[in-house]
Design an enzyme around this catalytic site. Structure first.
Site, mmCIF file in Angstrom:
data_model
loop_
_atom_site.group_PDB
_atom_site.id
_atom_site.type_symbol
_atom_site.label_atom_id
_atom_site.label_comp_id
_atom_site.label_asym_id
_atom_site.label_seq_id
_atom_site.Cartn_x
_atom_site.Cartn_y
_atom_site.Cartn_z
ATOM 1 N N GLU A 1 -17.274 23.391 -15.573
ATOM 2 C CA GLU A 1 -17.668 22.038 -15.993
ATOM 3 C C GLU A 1 -16.908 20.966 -15.209
ATOM 4 O OE1 GLU A 1 -18.387 21.762 -20.585
ATOM 5 O OE2 GLU A 1 -16.895 23.307 -20.206
ATOM 6 N N LYS B 1 -14.434 30.158 -29.794
ATOM 7 C CA LYS B 1 -14.949 29.575 -28.556
ATOM 8 C C LYS B 1 -14.326 30.112 -27.276
ATOM 9 C CE LYS B 1 -17.101 25.913 -28.301
ATOM 10 N NZ LYS B 1 -18.407 25.781 -27.696
ATOM 11 N N LYS C 1 -7.925 4.192 2.035
ATOM 12 C CA LYS C 1 -7.136 5.411 1.866
ATOM 13 C C LYS C 1 -7.283 6.082 0.496
ATOM 14 C CE LYS C 1 -4.098 3.004 4.155
ATOM 15 N NZ LYS C 1 -5.137 2.351 4.994
ATOM 16 N N GLN D 1 -7.576 -1.735 3.917
ATOM 17 C CA GLN D 1 -6.465 -0.975 3.339
ATOM 18 C C GLN D 1 -6.977 -0.095 2.197
ATOM 19 O OE1 GLN D 1 -2.494 -2.757 2.953
ATOM 20 N NE2 GLN D 1 -2.790 -2.643 0.745
ATOM 21 N N SER E 1 0.832 -1.209 0.000
ATOM 22 C CA SER E 1 0.000 0.000 0.000
ATOM 23 C C SER E 1 0.861 1.251 0.000
ATOM 24 C CB SER E 1 -0.916 0.004 1.233
ATOM 25 O OG SER E 1 -0.149 -0.107 2.413
ATOM 26 N N ASN F 1 -2.688 -2.282 13.190
ATOM 27 C CA ASN F 1 -4.129 -2.021 13.087
ATOM 28 C C ASN F 1 -4.559 -0.761 13.838
ATOM 29 O OD1 ASN F 1 -4.013 -4.367 11.693
ATOM 30 N ND2 ASN F 1 -5.061 -5.634 13.211
ATOM 31 N N HIS G 1 -38.284 24.123 -11.636
ATOM 32 C CA HIS G 1 -38.369 23.280 -12.838
ATOM 33 C C HIS G 1 -37.662 23.930 -14.030
ATOM 34 C CE1 HIS G 1 -41.677 21.122 -10.719
ATOM 35 N NE2 HIS G 1 -41.977 22.354 -10.315
HETATM 36 N N1 ARG Z 1 -1.567 -1.302 5.120
HETATM 37 C C1 ARG Z 1 -2.507 -1.714 6.098
HETATM 38 C C2 ARG Z 1 -3.799 -0.888 6.001
HETATM 39 O O1 ARG Z 1 -3.747 0.132 5.397
HETATM 40 C C3 ARG Z 1 -1.929 -1.522 7.459
HETATM 41 C C4 ARG Z 1 -2.473 -2.434 8.495
HETATM 42 C C5 ARG Z 1 -2.038 -3.801 8.186
HETATM 43 N N2 ARG Z 1 -2.366 -4.703 9.235
HETATM 44 C C6 ARG Z 1 -2.280 -5.978 9.069
HETATM 45 N N3 ARG Z 1 -2.558 -6.724 10.072
HETATM 46 N N4 ARG Z 1 -1.960 -6.523 7.925
HETATM 47 O O2 ARG Z 1 -4.852 -1.246 6.469
#
Ligand code: ARG
Length: 498
Positions: free
Chosen positions: A309, A302, A344, A341, A42, A129, A175
């Site tokens: 837009e 133009k 994000k 994950q 990630s 975590n 409308h």
């Molecule tokens: N890259 C993981 C996430 O964004 C981090 C946490 C990973 N935890 C694990 N037990 N694999 O969620």
């Protein structure tokens, strides 16, 4: 040979080195395949959390020191190393390695590289975590404060422009048909109040998200004597979260943020659409300043409202992110699952989408040239004063439903004869109803229609002035909450890095 193939053609020694670079290598006889590494990585996305990851680690290390969970000397080495890392990150001196699966692994490796054995203690009483949930909450917290600041900029420009246009009469639409006359100032203030609710949504989400996950561990808390209140305070959170299992599996805070972004983008999209319409040759309500328009590669004449837009178009990204994240979370069993994950990209993308639009809208509205004459000119079409004529009959004693019928018939008559209600003769008016005479005409001029709507929230200049005052008061309170919070966090970071 089999091993070498499984690890993308590397020799056994290389495989062992790679395997050790994972935070969890001990359990495995062999390292993960290149394919697994790149599939699960990630880093490309979460690298932007690096600063928060180090700050979170620093707070965690300070707590480990204060509670004696890590011996004093090692804890001091950790704290020094992390402070140095923060400085180097800010100076752009840190390179993250994409061989390591995520930002957390990278930071831990860098720390161990810098402070040696002591670095191996940083992950005591912590899991990725609770770590990732903390990092993302800190990111969203800053994002909220930045977004509210930008929302205020747009609102202020709209209010300034509205104040200039309290007496500018234009058609109000329902409308997309002419409905009743309104002032341009009143119309612009409608956008201000929409954005005000958006700001409130972000502030409301902020209250819930400002709780610290650290100390939740992997899912069940920890047997180490952690001081979660201390970690929370060191990172400027209001308090620690309540249930560890909920904490590592909760992404409500991210969803609320992404929803608030989507809702705001829906409002901005409607503003973008309006600008596209208003600057079209059919409307001509406004002229887009050159600085916010683009041309055509083939048609020399133009001038296109591409910025407006794109604001409209980018709302689709924010809506998509919301749907993606809701779908990702739906049906996940407790507690942490790797699916999460994928939280994000949506958070970052919604943040970028919204801020990019807010940045451009403030200067665009500031330099937009409204065409007051054109707006007034089109008020002669579409019987904008029909309701007022009916209200006039009501004042003279006629029940509203009957007045509606009478004016409906008057409109039919005007359509047939190519006339406007305000240009009917005394005789024609009499023919429609005994209650009408020449004096009725003063009652249905566009100015009279506008000025009469003094009810709270109405379009009369006096009512809009009240709206301006009310909006300004709310904006002031949002600004002071926001600036107070930005200032508070600045001192939190200063304190943390002492
Ligand atoms: N890259 C993981 C996430 O964004 C981090 C946490 C990973 N935890 C694990 N037990 N694999 O969620």
């Amino acid at each position: 040979m089999g091993t070498a193939i499984a690890h993308g053609g590397q020799g056994p020694e290389e495989v062992i080195r790679m395997a050790e670079r994972q935070l969890w290598s001990g359990r495995f006889a062999e390292g993960p395949s290149e394919m697994t590494l790149s599939f699960t990585s990630s880093l490309a996305v979460d690298a932007r959390l690096a600063w928060y990851d180090v700050a979170g680690s620093l707070a965690h290390a300070r707590m480990l020191a204060a509670t004696g969970i890590v011996p004093k000397e090692a804890a001091e080495a950790l704290i020094d190393g992390l402070k140095q890392l923060l400085d180097d990150l800010e100076a752009g001196k840190i390179e993250l390695s994409d061989e390591l699966e995520d930002v957390h692994t990278n930071i831990e490796h860098l720390l161990i590289e810098r402070v040696g054995e002591a670095g191996k203690r940083v992950h005591t009483a912590r899991s990725r975590n609770d770590q990732v949930a903390t990092d993302l909450r800190m990111f969203v917290r800053d994002a909220v404060l930045e977004i509210i600041t930008l929302l205020i900029d747009v609102q202020e420009v709209l209010i300034e422009r509205a104040e200039e246009e309290l007496g500018t009469i234009m058609p109000g639409f329902t409308h997309m048909q002419h409905a009743q006359p309104v002032s341009l100032g009143f119309h612009l203030m409608a956008h201000v109040f929409r954005l005000q609710r958006d700001a409130e949504r972000f502030l409301d989400a902020y209250k819930r998200l400002n709780q610290c996950p650290l100390g939740a561990g992997a899912l069940a808390g920890t047997g180490h004597p952690v001081d979660r209140a201390l970690t929370a305070a060191l990172l400027g959170f209001d308090r620690p979260t309540d249930n560890a299992m909920d904490t590592v599996s909760d992404r409500d805070f991210a969803l609320e943020f992404v929803y608030a972004c989507a809702q705001t983008m829906v409002h901005l999209s409607s503003m973008g659409e309006e600008l596209v319409l208003w600057t079209s040759p059919e409307f001509r309500f406004a002229e887009m300043p050159d600085a916010f328009a683009t041309g055509s590669s083939i048609m020399p004449q133009k001038k296109n409202p591409d910025v407006a837009e794109l604001v409209r178009g980018r709302s689709s990204i924010a809506i998509g992110n919301l749907v993606q994240m809701l779908t990702m979370m739906k049906g996940l069993p407790l507690s942490y699952n790797r699916d999460m994950q994928e939280d994000k990209p949506g958070v970052f993308s919604s943040y970028e989408t919204l801020t990019s639009c807010l940045y451009v809208l403030a200067p665009m509205y500031r330099s937009l040239a409204f065409d007051r004459e054109r707006m007034e000119e089109v008020c002669t079409e579409g019987f904008l004063n029909a309701t007022d004529l009916a209200d006039h009959l009501v004042q003279k004693g006629m029940p509203f439903r009957q007045a509606h019928e009478v004016v409906g018939a008057a409109v039919q008559y005007c359509l047939r004869t190519g006339k406007r209600l305000e240009s009917l003769s005394a005789e024609e008016l009499k023919g429609l109803s005994d209650l009408l005479d020449e004096g009725s005409l003063a009652h249905i001029s566009m100015e009279a229609c506008l000025n009469r709507r003094t009810s709270k929230g109405g379009t009369a200049p006096s009512a809009v002035r009240e709206q301006v005052a009310c909006a300004r008061a709310i904006i002031d309170s949002h600004r002071s909450v926001c600036q107070g919070e930005i200032g508070r966090l600045e001192s939190v970071w200063k304190e943390l890095r002492k």
